[in-house]
Design a protein around this motif. Structure first.
Motif, PDB file in Angstrom:
ATOM      1  N   VAL A  82       1.171  26.637   7.949  1.00 45.38           N
ATOM      2  CA  VAL A  82       0.980  27.082   6.572  1.00 45.38           C
ATOM      3  C   VAL A  82       1.490  28.518   6.412  1.00 45.38           C
ATOM      4  O   VAL A  82       1.397  29.329   7.341  1.00 45.38           O
ATOM      5  N   LEU A  83       2.023  28.831   5.241  1.00 45.31           N
ATOM      6  CA  LEU A  83       2.425  30.210   4.953  1.00 45.31           C
ATOM      7  C   LEU A  83       1.163  31.070   4.884  1.00 45.31           C
ATOM      8  O   LEU A  83       0.293  30.850   4.049  1.00 45.31           O
ATOM      9  N   ASN A  84       1.044  32.060   5.753  1.00 45.44           N
ATOM     10  CA  ASN A  84      -0.200  32.799   5.940  1.00 45.44           C
ATOM     11  C   ASN A  84       0.021  34.296   5.759  1.00 45.44           C
ATOM     12  O   ASN A  84       0.855  34.887   6.437  1.00 45.44           O
ATOM     13  N   ARG A  85      -0.753  34.900   4.867  1.00 45.52           N
ATOM     14  CA  ARG A  85      -0.673  36.347   4.664  1.00 45.52           C
ATOM     15  C   ARG A  85      -1.953  37.069   5.115  1.00 45.52           C
ATOM     16  O   ARG A  85      -2.137  38.235   4.822  1.00 45.52           O
ATOM     17  N   MET A  86      -2.801  36.377   5.834  1.00 44.67           N
ATOM     18  CA  MET A  86      -4.035  36.985   6.319  1.00 44.67           C
ATOM     19  C   MET A  86      -3.822  37.563   7.722  1.00 44.67           C
ATOM     20  O   MET A  86      -2.897  37.150   8.438  1.00 44.67           O
ATOM     21  N   PRO A  87      -4.670  38.497   8.142  1.00 41.97           N
ATOM     22  CA  PRO A  87      -4.470  39.103   9.467  1.00 41.97           C
ATOM     23  C   PRO A  87      -4.741  38.161  10.630  1.00 41.97           C
ATOM     24  O   PRO A  87      -4.158  38.312  11.708  1.00 41.97           O
ATOM     25  N   GLY A  88      -5.629  37.171  10.427  1.00 43.98           N
ATOM     26  CA  GLY A  88      -5.947  36.236  11.495  1.00 43.98           C
ATOM     27  C   GLY A  88      -5.211  34.921  11.343  1.00 43.98           C
ATOM     28  O   GLY A  88      -4.565  34.648  10.328  1.00 43.98           O
ATOM     29  N   ARG A  89      -5.323  34.089  12.362  1.00 44.06           N
ATOM     30  CA  ARG A  89      -4.721  32.753  12.318  1.00 44.06           C
ATOM     31  C   ARG A  89      -5.594  31.836  11.465  1.00 44.06           C
ATOM     32  O   ARG A  89      -6.823  31.866  11.560  1.00 44.06           O
ATOM     33  N   VAL A  96       0.852  -1.192   0.000  1.00 43.06           N
ATOM     34  CA  VAL A  96       0.000   0.000   0.000  1.00 43.06           C
ATOM     35  C   VAL A  96       0.884   1.237   0.000  1.00 43.06           C
ATOM     36  O   VAL A  96       1.834   1.327   0.787  1.00 43.06           O
ATOM     37  N   TRP A  97       0.577   2.172  -0.877  1.00 43.98           N
ATOM     38  CA  TRP A  97       1.279   3.459  -0.907  1.00 43.98           C
ATOM     39  C   TRP A  97       0.245   4.551  -0.665  1.00 43.98           C
ATOM     40  O   TRP A  97      -0.725   4.672  -1.429  1.00 43.98           O
ATOM     41  N   VAL A  98       0.441   5.347   0.371  1.00 40.10           N
ATOM     42  CA  VAL A  98      -0.490   6.411   0.721  1.00 40.10           C
ATOM     43  C   VAL A  98       0.140   7.759   0.389  1.00 40.10           C
ATOM     44  O   VAL A  98       1.133   8.154   1.017  1.00 40.10           O
ATOM     45  N   ASN A  99      -0.413   8.451  -0.598  1.00 41.75           N
ATOM     46  CA  ASN A  99       0.039   9.808  -0.923  1.00 41.75           C
ATOM     47  C   ASN A  99      -0.725  10.811  -0.070  1.00 41.75           C
ATOM     48  O   ASN A  99      -1.964  10.891  -0.147  1.00 41.75           O
ATOM     49  N   ASN A 100       0.013  11.578   0.732  1.00 43.33           N
ATOM     50  CA  ASN A 100      -0.628  12.484   1.676  1.00 43.33           C
ATOM     51  C   ASN A 100       0.112  13.811   1.835  1.00 43.33           C
ATOM     52  O   ASN A 100      -0.472  14.796   2.284  1.00 43.33           O
ATOM     53  N   ALA A 101       1.380  13.870   1.452  1.00 48.74           N
ATOM     54  CA  ALA A 101       2.183  15.080   1.680  1.00 48.74           C
ATOM     55  C   ALA A 101       1.619  16.264   0.907  1.00 48.74           C
ATOM     56  O   ALA A 101       1.121  16.121  -0.206  1.00 48.74           O
ATOM     57  N   PHE A 102       1.687  17.449   1.505  1.00 45.90           N
ATOM     58  CA  PHE A 102       1.204  18.649   0.823  1.00 45.90           C
ATOM     59  C   PHE A 102       1.839  19.886   1.430  1.00 45.90           C
ATOM     60  O   PHE A 102       2.455  19.850   2.498  1.00 45.90           O
ATOM     61  N   ALA A 103       1.664  20.994   0.730  1.00 44.50           N
ATOM     62  CA  ALA A 103       2.060  22.312   1.227  1.00 44.50           C
ATOM     63  C   ALA A 103       0.980  23.294   0.809  1.00 44.50           C
ATOM     64  O   ALA A 103       0.174  23.004  -0.087  1.00 44.50           O
ATOM     65  N   GLY A 104       0.944  24.461   1.436  1.00 42.29           N
ATOM     66  CA  GLY A 104      -0.095  25.418   1.087  1.00 42.29           C
ATOM     67  C   GLY A 104       0.296  26.845   1.410  1.00 42.29           C
ATOM     68  O   GLY A 104       1.217  27.093   2.185  1.00 42.29           O
ATOM     69  N   ILE A 162     -12.331  26.846  -2.649  1.00 44.21           N
ATOM     70  CA  ILE A 162     -12.736  27.841  -1.667  1.00 44.21           C
ATOM     71  C   ILE A 162     -11.729  28.986  -1.676  1.00 44.21           C
ATOM     72  O   ILE A 162     -10.594  28.819  -2.134  1.00 44.21           O
ATOM     73  N   PRO A 163     -12.113  30.164  -1.192  1.00 46.40           N
ATOM     74  CA  PRO A 163     -11.180  31.297  -1.195  1.00 46.40           C
ATOM     75  C   PRO A 163      -9.999  31.052  -0.266  1.00 46.40           C
ATOM     76  O   PRO A 163     -10.069  30.257   0.670  1.00 46.40           O
ATOM     77  N   LEU A 164      -8.910  31.749  -0.538  1.00 48.44           N
ATOM     78  CA  LEU A 164      -7.675  31.767   0.260  1.00 48.44           C
ATOM     79  C   LEU A 164      -6.831  30.508   0.101  1.00 48.44           C
ATOM     80  O   LEU A 164      -5.757  30.420   0.679  1.00 48.44           O
ATOM     81  N   GLN A 165      -7.300  29.533  -0.672  1.00 47.46           N
ATOM     82  CA  GLN A 165      -6.534  28.296  -0.851  1.00 47.46           C
ATOM     83  C   GLN A 165      -6.476  27.899  -2.325  1.00 47.46           C
ATOM     84  O   GLN A 165      -6.614  26.733  -2.674  1.00 47.46           O
ATOM     85  N   SER A 166      -6.252  28.874  -3.201  1.00 44.59           N
ATOM     86  CA  SER A 166      -6.286  28.603  -4.640  1.00 44.59           C
ATOM     87  C   SER A 166      -5.215  27.603  -5.067  1.00 44.59           C
ATOM     88  O   SER A 166      -5.476  26.722  -5.908  1.00 44.59           O
ATOM     89  N   ALA A 167      -4.012  27.700  -4.525  1.00 45.25           N
ATOM     90  CA  ALA A 167      -2.940  26.780  -4.921  1.00 45.25           C
ATOM     91  C   ALA A 167      -3.243  25.355  -4.467  1.00 45.25           C
ATOM     92  O   ALA A 167      -3.084  24.391  -5.232  1.00 45.25           O
ATOM     93  N   TYR A 168      -3.696  25.227  -3.233  1.00 45.42           N
ATOM     94  CA  TYR A 168      -4.028  23.908  -2.688  1.00 45.42           C
ATOM     95  C   TYR A 168      -5.223  23.306  -3.419  1.00 45.42           C
ATOM     96  O   TYR A 168      -5.205  22.126  -3.805  1.00 45.42           O
ATOM     97  N   CYS A 169      -6.286  24.097  -3.619  1.00 45.67           N
ATOM     98  CA  CYS A 169      -7.469  23.592  -4.314  1.00 45.67           C
ATOM     99  C   CYS A 169      -7.126  23.173  -5.747  1.00 45.67           C
ATOM    100  O   CYS A 169      -7.603  22.144  -6.235  1.00 45.67           O
ATOM    101  N   LEU A 186       6.604  25.901   3.792  1.00 47.88           N
ATOM    102  CA  LEU A 186       6.605  25.821   2.337  1.00 47.88           C
ATOM    103  C   LEU A 186       7.979  25.452   1.801  1.00 47.88           C
ATOM    104  O   LEU A 186       8.113  24.599   0.919  1.00 47.88           O
ATOM    105  N   TRP A 187       9.008  26.073   2.348  1.00 47.52           N
ATOM    106  CA  TRP A 187      10.365  25.873   1.835  1.00 47.52           C
ATOM    107  C   TRP A 187      11.214  24.987   2.742  1.00 47.52           C
ATOM    108  O   TRP A 187      12.135  24.323   2.253  1.00 47.52           O
TER     109      TRP A 187
END
Length: 335
Positions: free
Chosen positions: A196-203, A84-92, A147-154, A276-277
């Motif tokens: 996650v790399l975050n550029r919004m004012p809130g968490r 079994v190979w489970v692909n799960n790694a991601f960045a956002g 959904i908004p704020l996650q265009s790269a991930y979506c 991210l990096w």
């Protein structure tokens, strides 16, 4: 020596990957842990061993195709094969599209989408000659509904969905014994919202309702044993979102345009390390575990997930109930 199934989990140092590795180990698997973060990998390896599983740790960036091939070969050299190979790694990146740089968008795509492509290719190189094995793509409701704020991930999750369907058709055409399936998850309580790399004012936060990573892990483990199903949906919110998107996508566009920004932010400044990096747990970081900061509001179970994993049993129960009702009705008529 016990010889359980050989399972590879990418993104195994935290979150859903961490919980999934532990769940496979509890079922006697030999588990290979693939991720970048060394602190998280070491802690995950300890959990696998305490759960009773054999473990192999490979530090790898899933965006590096050759490194992923080499990692798969290390697994085969150590355990003999891959079941079994489970692909799960991601960045956002958590920001409006216009505030994401081209390099950042490319990096998210390389890790989150191409990492699955490279992982799948590496797995198939060893599964196809044996004509057996299952590749599990850990997806999301966001594979269908952006959904908004996650265009790269979506965008990456949508790409995985299309890629996986194409591959599945090819495997069916070849009458291969190798299977591929996808598990579409709801919002999950993982550390990703603090790194996650975050550029919004809130968490950053997940859109409620939120589920614990163990709920996702149970579905992934089940999919690894029942790969003939093309897809699994986890959580009532996933079902509702995907069905609504199929029927009234324009309504969801407007609704998310109004609510999606606030629903994905908590009060307080974002102070996470960002991964991210570089890994979030290095070089001077710490292990973040499987859970995020939302334990108090997270669901530990899902009726929909249980029904999805036990639909054969439910069908038999329903059929038995129908027969029983028919017999009872017949006896009443005869009486």
């Amino acid at each position: 020596m016990r010889h359980g199934r050989v399972v590879v989990v990418t993104g195994a140092s935290g979150g859903v990957g961490r919980a999934t590795a532990r769940a496979f180990a509890e079922r006697g698997a030999r588990v290979a842990l693939l991720a970048r973060g060394r602190e998280g990998l070491a802690a995950a390896a300890d959990e696998v061993q305490r759960a009773g599983g054999e473990v192999l740790v490979v530090s790898v960036d899933m965006a590096d195709a050759k490194a992923v091939d080499d990692a798969a070969q290390q697994v085969v050299d150590a355990f003999g094969h891959i079941d079994v190979w489970v692909n799960n790694a991601f960045a956002g990146v958590f920001a409006p599209f216009t505030e994401i740089t081209p390099d950042e968008f490319r990096r998210v795509t390389e890790v989150t989408y191409l990492g699955y492509v490279f992982g799948t290719r590496a797995a198939l190189r060893h599964m196809l000659p044996r004509d057996r094995g299952t590749v599990v793509q850990v997806g999301s409701a966001l594979a269908y509904r952006g959904i908004p704020l996650q265009s790269a991930y979506c965008g990456a999750k949508h790409a995985i969905q299309g890629f996986n369907e194409s591959l599945r058709c090819e495997l069916l055409h070849a009458r291969s014994g190798v299977r591929t399936t996808m598990v579409q998850l709801p919002a999950v309580n993982t550390p990703q919202f603090d790194w996650v790399l975050n550029r919004m004012p809130g968490r950053a936060r997940p859109v409620a309702p939120v589920y614990q990573p163990e709920v996702a892990a149970r579905a992934v483990v089940h999919a690894g044993s029942h790969g003939r199903r093309r897809e699994y949906w986890v959580g009532g919110s996933t079902v509702a979102t995907l069905l609504a998107n199929a029927v009234v996508p324009g309504v969801l566009d407007r609704y998310l345009g109004r609510t999606g920004f606030d629903a994905q932010q908590d009060e307080g400044a974002h102070d996470g390390p960002g991964n991210l990096w570089v890994p979030a747990d290095g070089p001077h970081g710490r292990d973040h575990g499987a859970h995020g900061r939302f334990d108090s509001e997270s669901e530990t179970g899902s009726w929909q997930d249980w029904l999805s994993r036990n639909r054969g049993r439910v069908g038999l129960m329903a059929a038995a109930g129908g027969v029983g009702a028919a017999v009872t009705a017949g006896l009443r008529r005869r009486g």
